[in-house]
Design a protein around this motif. Sequence first.
Motif, PDB file in Angstrom:
ATOM      1  N   VAL A  34      64.517   2.077  42.563  1.00 22.16           N
ATOM      2  CA  VAL A  34      63.273   2.741  42.188  1.00 22.16           C
ATOM      3  C   VAL A  34      62.309   2.681  43.369  1.00 22.16           C
ATOM      4  CG1 VAL A  34      61.268   2.644  40.659  1.00 22.16           C
ATOM      5  CG2 VAL A  34      63.551   2.231  39.740  1.00 22.16           C
ATOM      6  N   ILE A  35      61.819   3.840  43.777  1.00 23.93           N
ATOM      7  CA  ILE A  35      60.806   3.871  44.838  1.00 23.93           C
ATOM      8  C   ILE A  35      59.445   3.768  44.161  1.00 23.93           C
ATOM      9  CG2 ILE A  35      59.823   5.248  46.698  1.00 23.93           C
ATOM     10  CD1 ILE A  35      62.653   6.486  47.002  1.00 23.93           C
ATOM     11  N   THR A  36      58.800   2.642  44.377  1.00 26.20           N
ATOM     12  CA  THR A  36      57.648   2.324  43.539  1.00 26.20           C
ATOM     13  C   THR A  36      56.382   3.026  43.994  1.00 26.20           C
ATOM     14  OG1 THR A  36      57.003   0.409  44.865  1.00 26.20           O
ATOM     15  CG2 THR A  36      58.606   0.032  43.093  1.00 26.20           C
ATOM     16  N   LEU A  37      55.483   3.192  43.030  1.00 23.20           N
ATOM     17  CA  LEU A  37      54.185   3.776  43.322  1.00 23.20           C
ATOM     18  C   LEU A  37      53.449   2.962  44.372  1.00 23.20           C
ATOM     19  CD1 LEU A  37      51.926   5.802  42.690  1.00 23.20           C
ATOM     20  CD2 LEU A  37      51.140   4.222  40.917  1.00 23.20           C
ATOM     21  N   SER A  38      53.537   1.642  44.261  1.00 24.84           N
ATOM     22  CA  SER A  38      52.760   0.811  45.176  1.00 24.84           C
ATOM     23  C   SER A  38      53.241   0.984  46.620  1.00 24.84           C
ATOM     24  CB  SER A  38      52.824  -0.657  44.755  1.00 24.84           C
ATOM     25  OG  SER A  38      54.134  -1.142  44.860  1.00 24.84           O
ATOM     26  N   GLU A  39      54.532   1.161  46.828  1.00 22.85           N
ATOM     27  CA  GLU A  39      54.980   1.378  48.209  1.00 22.85           C
ATOM     28  C   GLU A  39      54.635   2.783  48.680  1.00 22.85           C
ATOM     29  OE1 GLU A  39      59.373   1.667  49.155  1.00 22.85           O
ATOM     30  OE2 GLU A  39      59.553   1.283  47.010  1.00 22.85           O
ATOM     31  N   LEU A  40      54.717   3.762  47.784  1.00 21.95           N
ATOM     32  CA  LEU A  40      54.364   5.128  48.174  1.00 21.95           C
ATOM     33  C   LEU A  40      52.904   5.214  48.626  1.00 21.95           C
ATOM     34  CD1 LEU A  40      56.209   7.178  45.411  1.00 21.95           C
ATOM     35  CD2 LEU A  40      56.753   7.112  47.846  1.00 21.95           C
ATOM     36  N   LYS A  41      52.062   4.414  47.981  1.00 22.53           N
ATOM     37  CA  LYS A  41      50.641   4.419  48.330  1.00 22.53           C
ATOM     38  C   LYS A  41      50.390   3.917  49.746  1.00 22.53           C
ATOM     39  CE  LYS A  41      48.270   4.181  43.903  1.00 22.53           C
ATOM     40  NZ  LYS A  41      47.632   3.314  42.884  1.00 22.53           N
ATOM     41  N   GLU A  42      51.325   3.152  50.263  1.00 19.80           N
ATOM     42  CA  GLU A  42      51.156   2.558  51.587  1.00 19.80           C
ATOM     43  C   GLU A  42      51.639   3.479  52.701  1.00 19.80           C
ATOM     44  OE1 GLU A  42      49.694  -0.431  52.033  1.00 19.80           O
ATOM     45  OE2 GLU A  42      49.370  -0.378  49.857  1.00 19.80           O
ATOM     46  N   LEU A  43      52.314   4.574  52.324  1.00 19.02           N
ATOM     47  CA  LEU A  43      53.015   5.379  53.319  1.00 19.02           C
ATOM     48  C   LEU A  43      52.313   6.703  53.579  1.00 19.02           C
ATOM     49  CD1 LEU A  43      56.559   4.638  51.881  1.00 19.02           C
ATOM     50  CD2 LEU A  43      55.565   3.690  53.978  1.00 19.02           C
ATOM     51  N   SER A  44      52.175   7.045  54.860  1.00 16.32           N
ATOM     52  CA  SER A  44      51.460   8.265  55.217  1.00 16.32           C
ATOM     53  C   SER A  44      52.283   9.519  54.938  1.00 16.32           C
ATOM     54  CB  SER A  44      51.078   8.223  56.695  1.00 16.32           C
ATOM     55  OG  SER A  44      52.243   8.090  57.484  1.00 16.32           O
ATOM     56  N   GLY A  45      53.602   9.351  54.811  1.00 15.68           N
ATOM     57  CA  GLY A  45      54.480  10.504  54.601  1.00 15.68           C
ATOM     58  C   GLY A  45      54.250  11.237  53.296  1.00 15.68           C
ATOM     59  N   SER A  89      56.099  18.862  48.232  1.00 10.59           N
ATOM     60  CA  SER A  89      56.526  19.735  49.339  1.00 10.59           C
ATOM     61  C   SER A  89      57.925  19.336  49.798  1.00 10.59           C
ATOM     62  CB  SER A  89      55.539  19.640  50.509  1.00 10.59           C
ATOM     63  OG  SER A  89      55.705  18.398  51.174  1.00 10.59           O
ATOM     64  N   ARG A  90      58.578  20.266  50.495  1.00  9.99           N
ATOM     65  CA  ARG A  90      59.914  19.980  51.015  1.00  9.99           C
ATOM     66  C   ARG A  90      59.884  18.765  51.940  1.00  9.99           C
ATOM     67  NH1 ARG A  90      64.678  22.827  52.127  1.00  9.99           N
ATOM     68  NH2 ARG A  90      65.744  22.092  54.006  1.00  9.99           N
ATOM     69  N   GLN A  91      58.825  18.674  52.749  1.00 11.11           N
ATOM     70  CA  GLN A  91      58.696  17.545  53.674  1.00 11.11           C
ATOM     71  C   GLN A  91      58.548  16.229  52.908  1.00 11.11           C
ATOM     72  OE1 GLN A  91      57.066  20.453  53.945  1.00 11.11           O
ATOM     73  NE2 GLN A  91      57.848  21.256  55.886  1.00 11.11           N
ATOM     74  N   GLN A  92      57.712  16.268  51.868  1.00 16.91           N
ATOM     75  CA  GLN A  92      57.511  15.054  51.071  1.00 16.91           C
ATOM     76  C   GLN A  92      58.802  14.663  50.367  1.00 16.91           C
ATOM     77  OE1 GLN A  92      54.292  16.572  48.740  1.00 16.91           O
ATOM     78  NE2 GLN A  92      52.707  15.676  50.040  1.00 16.91           N
ATOM     79  N   TRP A 118      59.545  19.197  42.573  1.00 15.32           N
ATOM     80  CA  TRP A 118      58.538  18.727  41.620  1.00 15.32           C
ATOM     81  C   TRP A 118      58.664  17.230  41.411  1.00 15.32           C
ATOM     82  CZ3 TRP A 118      55.349  22.651  40.328  1.00 15.32           C
ATOM     83  CH2 TRP A 118      55.855  23.957  40.513  1.00 15.32           C
ATOM     84  N   LEU A 119      57.618  16.676  40.792  1.00 13.84           N
ATOM     85  CA  LEU A 119      57.684  15.311  40.291  1.00 13.84           C
ATOM     86  C   LEU A 119      57.219  15.352  38.848  1.00 13.84           C
ATOM     87  CD1 LEU A 119      56.681  11.976  41.914  1.00 13.84           C
ATOM     88  CD2 LEU A 119      55.677  12.587  39.707  1.00 13.84           C
TER      89      LEU A 119
END
Length: 152
Positions: free
Chosen positions: A111-122, A141-144, A4-5
């Motif tokens: 901290v893994i930022t929202l802005s970097e997560l937005k850039e990543l296809s994973g 998901s487990r993969q995420q 979860w998040l």
Amino acid sequence: MKYWLMKSEPDVFGIDDLKKTPGRIEPWNGVRNYQVRNMMRDDMKTGDLAFFYHSNCKEPGIAGIMEIVRKGYPDITAFDPNSQYFDPKSDPAEPRWYCVDVRYVRKLKRVITLSELKELSGVAGLPLVRRGNRLSIMPVSRQQWEYILTLE
DNA sequence: GCCAACGTTGGC
DNA sequence: GCCAACGTTGGC
């Protein structure tokens, strides 16, 4: 086991506050959204892991990891007239709102930022990176989950 | 502090 | 059941 998040405003209750809590366990209460209520009541189980996400702050992002140590149970703050989360329409005989207990596991190295997560296809498809998303708890998901941890 | 997005409420 | 008004979330 599921992942979860969970969002919280660090100015109100952040990962460091959870770490400082006696026993490092805290009820995740005060949620007043039906979609999220359903997840806590029906889907979140003891042993599930969750990212602790810092929202509405200078640098929104994933700050740490916690574990669900108690599955969904009635949120008693809804019955307390002195609580900011009081909801007179929640009947103790048939509780409207639910919460889970979480336990601090660890902070991420950064901290893994929202802005970097937005850039990543994973993490494509994660509600967090979708426009207008307002879910304060969402499944990962487990993969995420594993992908995000490689960013650490 | 602004404001887009979205959920909830309540009149009809 | 529709939908306008309102409140909240949360990034920026």
